[in-house]
Design an enzyme around this catalytic site. Structure first.
Site, PDB file in Angstrom:
ATOM      1  N   TYR A  33       6.768  19.840   4.830  1.00 14.84           N
ATOM      2  CA  TYR A  33       6.079  21.122   4.807  1.00 14.84           C
ATOM      3  C   TYR A  33       6.504  21.949   3.604  1.00 14.84           C
ATOM      4  CZ  TYR A  33      10.225  23.705   6.469  1.00 14.84           C
ATOM      5  OH  TYR A  33      11.465  24.276   6.582  1.00 14.84           O
ATOM      6  N   ARG A  52       7.756  20.431  -5.335  1.00 11.14           N
ATOM      7  CA  ARG A  52       8.696  20.049  -4.274  1.00 11.14           C
ATOM      8  C   ARG A  52       7.955  19.332  -3.145  1.00 11.14           C
ATOM      9  NH1 ARG A  52      12.389  24.588  -1.597  1.00 11.14           N
ATOM     10  NH2 ARG A  52      10.407  25.113  -0.641  1.00 11.14           N
ATOM     11  N   ARG A 100       1.729   5.337  19.263  1.00 11.48           N
ATOM     12  CA  ARG A 100       3.150   5.544  18.981  1.00 11.48           C
ATOM     13  C   ARG A 100       3.874   4.241  18.671  1.00 11.48           C
ATOM     14  NH1 ARG A 100       8.168   5.900  21.205  1.00 11.48           N
ATOM     15  NH2 ARG A 100       9.467   7.602  20.441  1.00 11.48           N
ATOM     16  N   LYS A 148      12.084  18.321   2.346  1.00 11.79           N
ATOM     17  CA  LYS A 148      11.693  19.419   3.238  1.00 11.79           C
ATOM     18  C   LYS A 148      10.861  18.852   4.390  1.00 11.79           C
ATOM     19  CE  LYS A 148      10.089  24.203   2.787  1.00 11.79           C
ATOM     20  NZ  LYS A 148      11.191  24.872   3.452  1.00 11.79           N
ATOM     21  N   GLU A 181      24.370  25.936   3.140  1.00 12.75           N
ATOM     22  CA  GLU A 181      23.262  26.875   2.931  1.00 12.75           C
ATOM     23  C   GLU A 181      22.951  27.543   4.267  1.00 12.75           C
ATOM     24  OE1 GLU A 181      19.623  24.859   1.773  1.00 12.75           O
ATOM     25  OE2 GLU A 181      20.073  23.168   3.073  1.00 12.75           O
ATOM     26  N   LEU A 205      18.670  22.069   0.342  1.00 11.80           N
ATOM     27  CA  LEU A 205      17.299  22.067  -0.180  1.00 11.80           C
ATOM     28  C   LEU A 205      17.310  22.780  -1.536  1.00 11.80           C
ATOM     29  CD1 LEU A 205      14.311  21.431   0.716  1.00 11.80           C
ATOM     30  CD2 LEU A 205      14.155  23.880   1.179  1.00 11.80           C
TER      31      LEU A 205
HETATM   32  N1  PMP Z   1      17.372  26.006   2.445  1.00 13.02           N
HETATM   33  C1  PMP Z   1      16.707  25.702   3.581  1.00 13.02           C
HETATM   34  C2  PMP Z   1      17.353  24.789   4.563  1.00 13.02           C
HETATM   35  C3  PMP Z   1      15.438  26.246   3.822  1.00 13.02           C
HETATM   36  O1  PMP Z   1      14.772  25.927   4.943  1.00 13.02           O
HETATM   37  C4  PMP Z   1      14.877  27.127   2.866  1.00 13.02           C
HETATM   38  C5  PMP Z   1      13.543  27.741   3.110  1.00 13.02           C
HETATM   39  N2  PMP Z   1      12.509  26.829   3.069  1.00 13.02           N
HETATM   40  C6  PMP Z   1      15.598  27.396   1.698  1.00 13.02           C
HETATM   41  C7  PMP Z   1      16.845  26.825   1.530  1.00 13.02           C
HETATM   42  C8  PMP Z   1      15.043  28.267   0.617  1.00 13.02           C
HETATM   43  O2  PMP Z   1      14.022  27.597  -0.068  1.00 13.02           O
HETATM   44  P1  PMP Z   1      12.850  28.415  -0.764  1.00 13.02           P
HETATM   45  O3  PMP Z   1      13.524  29.407  -1.646  1.00 13.02           O
HETATM   46  O4  PMP Z   1      12.096  27.398  -1.505  1.00 13.02           O
HETATM   47  O5  PMP Z   1      12.084  29.078   0.330  1.00 13.02           O
END
Ligand code: PMP
Length: 283
Positions: A33, A52, A100, A148, A181, A205
């Site tokens: 996503y 991304r 499935r 993601k 994070e 991410l």
């Molecule tokens: N880390 C994680 C785990 C996230 O889910 C997000 C938000 N999608 C971010 C960092 C920040 O990414 P972005 O700045 O691209 O929204």
């Protein structure tokens, strides 16, 4: 005005939109996503998010169900059909509908849904002025969170744990005591006028907001370091922040029981927000 969503080639009333019970997103979290911020009817850093998305698709070996150039068109349509001034776009692609079976289905087209949501500007501004509180918890996610994917159970549990503790975000701590994070954001601390954030790896991410803030920091010759930090560093920090596509740059005033600075937002919060806003591309 009714809310409109995009579902596999059609624009539908949001409340009537649904996916099949054997969608692999539903059964296996087999999908990826993106979330795009909308500012003044424009998409924030569209190319960064689209790149991304294609990286994520590539990593899970899934072919985009539409041509690359069509994403912009559909997102713009949804912004206009839903009259979004400020808000967000949520876009999800799964491996489609099939009986499935863990193995990839043959000849199944990926499912694509896109939804749009208005956000009230004053909500972000109110939070910004007060700053947010963080709760730390173990990073229990899988080892490829650079992709993601919609496999978000660990961040869901972490965010709920933060909410149960009267906090707005969770910071995830790895087995060596480093903060990787946030559950849905990038984490930052400021010490001696240098901004620190975790270096890129499979364990975080690659935030698009992170990329744009770094671009702005470079342009403005503000010092930053991509270096791991732990709770001792947090306690010693002067200011702290999270960044994400929906929170932009958001100051942090408390991590667990520790006040950051004097528990109010610091003087760099406004500066970094401005540096970020000047660095983004709107399209
Ligand atoms: N880390 C994680 C785990 C996230 O889910 C997000 C938000 N999608 C971010 C960092 C920040 O990414 P972005 O700045 O691209 O929204």
């Amino acid at each position: 005005m009714s809310r409109i969503s995009y579902v596999n080639g059609e624009y539908l009333n949001h409340s009537d939109s649904s996916v099949h019970i054997e969608d692999r997103g539903f059964q296996f979290a087999d999908g990826v996503y993106e979330v795009f911020g909308i500012v003044n009817t424009k998409i924030v850093d569209f190319e960064g998010h689209l790149n991304r998305l294609y990286n994520s698709l590539n990593e899970i070996k899934l072919k985009s169900p539409i041509h690359r150039s069509a994403y912009f068109f559909h997102i713009k349509n949804l912004i206009s059909k839903n009259q979004i001034i400020n808000g967000l776009i949520y876009l999800q692609i799964t491996r489609g509908v099939a009986a499935r079976d863990f193995k990839f289905p043959k000849n199944t087209k990926a499912s694509l849904i896109i939804t749009a949501k208005c956000l009230q500007n004053n909500e972000y501004d109110n939070n910004f002025q007060k700053g947010i509180r963080i709760k730390t918890t173990k990073d229990l996610r899988w080892k490829r969170v650079d992709i993601k994917t919609i496999n978000l159970l660990a961040p869901v549990l972490a965010k709920q744990y933060a909410a149960d503790n009267n906090c707005q975000e969770a910071w995830l701590i790895d087995e060596n005591g480093f903060i990787t994070e946030g559950s849905s954001s990038t984490a930052w601390i400021l010490k001696n006028k240098t901004l620190y954030t975790t270096p890129l790896s499979n364990s975080i991410l690659n935030g698009i907001t992170r990329q744009s803030l770094i671009k702005g920091l470079r342009r403005n010759k503000i010092k930053y370091l991509e270096k791991k930090f732990n709770m001792k560093d947090v306690k010693d920090s002067d200011e702290a922040f999270i960044t994400s596509a929906t929170q932009y740059v958001m100051p942090v005033v408390r991590v667990d029981n520790f006040k950051i600075g004097n528990g109010k937002i610091g003087k760099y919060a406004e500066i970094f927000r401005k540096v970020y806003m000047e660095a983004i591309r709107l399209s």
